[in-house]
Write an enzyme that holds these catalytic residues in place. Structure first.
Site, PDB file in Angstrom:
ATOM      1  N   PRO A  15     159.681  83.487   4.002  1.00 46.42           N
ATOM      2  CA  PRO A  15     158.235  83.330   4.211  1.00 46.42           C
ATOM      3  C   PRO A  15     157.531  82.814   2.954  1.00 46.42           C
ATOM      4  O   PRO A  15     157.764  83.320   1.864  1.00 46.42           O
ATOM      5  CB  PRO A  15     157.759  84.751   4.542  1.00 46.42           C
ATOM      6  CG  PRO A  15     158.977  85.550   4.792  1.00 46.42           C
ATOM      7  CD  PRO A  15     160.116  84.876   4.099  1.00 46.42           C
ATOM      8  N   GLU A  16     156.717  81.773   3.119  1.00 41.17           N
ATOM      9  CA  GLU A  16     155.913  81.229   2.027  1.00 41.17           C
ATOM     10  C   GLU A  16     154.443  81.562   2.316  1.00 41.17           C
ATOM     11  O   GLU A  16     154.148  82.306   3.243  1.00 41.17           O
ATOM     12  CB  GLU A  16     156.127  79.714   1.921  1.00 41.17           C
ATOM     13  CG  GLU A  16     157.598  79.334   1.732  1.00 41.17           C
ATOM     14  CD  GLU A  16     157.825  77.831   1.645  1.00 41.17           C
ATOM     15  OE1 GLU A  16     156.908  77.105   1.242  1.00 41.17           O
ATOM     16  OE2 GLU A  16     158.931  77.387   1.994  1.00 41.17           O
ATOM     17  N   LYS A  43     153.174  85.376  -2.407  1.00 35.29           N
ATOM     18  CA  LYS A  43     153.933  85.573  -1.156  1.00 35.29           C
ATOM     19  C   LYS A  43     154.022  87.053  -0.806  1.00 35.29           C
ATOM     20  O   LYS A  43     154.957  87.499  -0.149  1.00 35.29           O
ATOM     21  CB  LYS A  43     155.345  85.004  -1.311  1.00 35.29           C
ATOM     22  CG  LYS A  43     155.380  83.508  -1.602  1.00 35.29           C
ATOM     23  CD  LYS A  43     156.831  83.049  -1.727  1.00 35.29           C
ATOM     24  CE  LYS A  43     156.911  81.727  -2.457  1.00 35.29           C
ATOM     25  NZ  LYS A  43     158.307  81.373  -2.796  1.00 35.29           N
ATOM     26  N   ARG A  53     168.090  73.647  -5.062  1.00 40.30           N
ATOM     27  CA  ARG A  53     167.363  73.777  -3.808  1.00 40.30           C
ATOM     28  C   ARG A  53     167.464  72.462  -3.044  1.00 40.30           C
ATOM     29  O   ARG A  53     167.272  71.390  -3.620  1.00 40.30           O
ATOM     30  CB  ARG A  53     165.886  74.092  -4.074  1.00 40.30           C
ATOM     31  CG  ARG A  53     165.656  75.328  -4.914  1.00 40.30           C
ATOM     32  CD  ARG A  53     166.194  76.592  -4.279  1.00 40.30           C
ATOM     33  NE  ARG A  53     165.544  76.900  -3.025  1.00 40.30           N
ATOM     34  CZ  ARG A  53     164.419  77.590  -2.912  1.00 40.30           C
ATOM     35  NH1 ARG A  53     163.824  78.062  -3.997  1.00 40.30           N
ATOM     36  NH2 ARG A  53     163.882  77.822  -1.727  1.00 40.30           N
TER      37      ARG A  53
END
Ligand code: ZN
Length: 303
Positions: free
Chosen positions: A2-3, A60, A286
């Protein structure tokens, strides 16, 4: 993971559904979920009887503000979710912490991979955080009686959707850094709340290559990136977040934003703007998605 938009969606849901609710009891099924205070029995004893005043977000992390000024922090990390279960709902084997509410509902912290953390902190110092003033200079150790909620976020950068996050402020921060844009957008000390999905989306929207060095951006490019960051986050919130595997809102339903994304996880699919196949590269471990035509490679490679 979740961002900002996913956490904001959960916080807004909870604000609607649990503001004013009384926590009568808590149950901790996985001790390591509790970050503070220790041991978990103390956490349970201290949270029991508290009334929820309002629910918000910083970076976050979900912030559950209690009537007496204390704040519950819920960092969802990889697979955490906060779900409001009606009275009599069947138990959830992945619920790591359960808050029993006075009206019979439960606020459940569900976390398959167990990386998320919950803390209960004395209030104070939160407003100055990320403004470049205050808490940073007088940090105190976690566990000390003077350690307040503000200290939890002392190292965090500005909130991209706040009014104080202006183009000028963003330009000043970018000009001081030679890091690659993708790396910098993921750095929570540089800007709070961005993660892999919205960083890739913002860079595509701004037509900037993920490997561009921050201090090489023109004024116009900074303006584009500033606008793009805010737009992708606002759209993410409007669509209740992007669900790929575990993320759900506090209603237990996935968000609708994943299918609207332009580049994230669209490798080899045509760019919505020019038709060229989206490419995937790895930046700082990433996976990174971009359009090789709309986001031209930097002329001189950054350090
Ligand atoms: Zn393109």
């Amino acid at each position: 993971m979740p961002e900002l938009p996913e956490v904001e969606t959960i916080a807004r849901d909870l604000q609607r559904w649990v503001a004013g609710a009384v926590i009568v009891d808590a149950r901790v099924a996985w001790d390591r979920t509790i970050r503070h205070p220790q041991p978990p029995e103390r956490f349970v004893a201290e949270v029991a009887g508290a009334t929820i005043r309002r629910v918000g977000r910083r970076a976050k992390t979900v912030l559950i503000h209690l009537e007496d000024g204390r704040v519950l922090t819920v960092a969802l990390r990889m697979t955490g979710a906060l779900i409001v279960a009606p009275p009599g709902a069947p138990p959830d084997p992945y619920a790591r912490v359960v808050f029993a509410l006075a009206d019979g509902r439960e606020l459940r912290y569900r976390d398959v991979r167990k990386f998320g953390r919950i803390g209960l902190w004395p209030g104070g110092g939160l407003r100055s955080v990320g403004s470049g003033r205050g808490t940073r200079s007088r940090r105190v150790a976690e566990g000390s009686p003077r350690y307040r909620i503000g200290e939890v976020f002392a190292g965090h950068g500005p909130e991209p959707l706040s009014r104080s996050f202006t183009v000028q402020r963003f330009a000043e921060r970018l000009a001081r850094r030679s890091a690659r844009l993708k790396t910098l957008l993921l750095d929570q000390a540089f800007i709070a709340g961005m993660g892999n999905i919205y960083a890739d989306e913002a860079l595509w929207r701004a037509r900037l290559h993920p490997l561009r060095a921050a201090d090489t951006l023109s004024e116009e490019e900074v303006r584009r990136l500033h606008r793009a960051v805010r737009r992708v986050l606002r759209e993410g919130i409007a669509n209740r977040g992007s669900s790929f595997s575990d993320y759900v809102g506090a209603d237990g339903e996935p968000g609708l934003n994943a299918e609207r994304l332009a580049v994230y996880r669209r490798t080899e699919q045509p760019c919505h703007r020019c038709g060229r196949a989206i490419r995937r590269i790895v930046v700082g471990q990433r996976s990174t998605h971009f359009c090789p035509r709309c986001q031209p490679e930097p002329v001189a490679s950054p350090r």
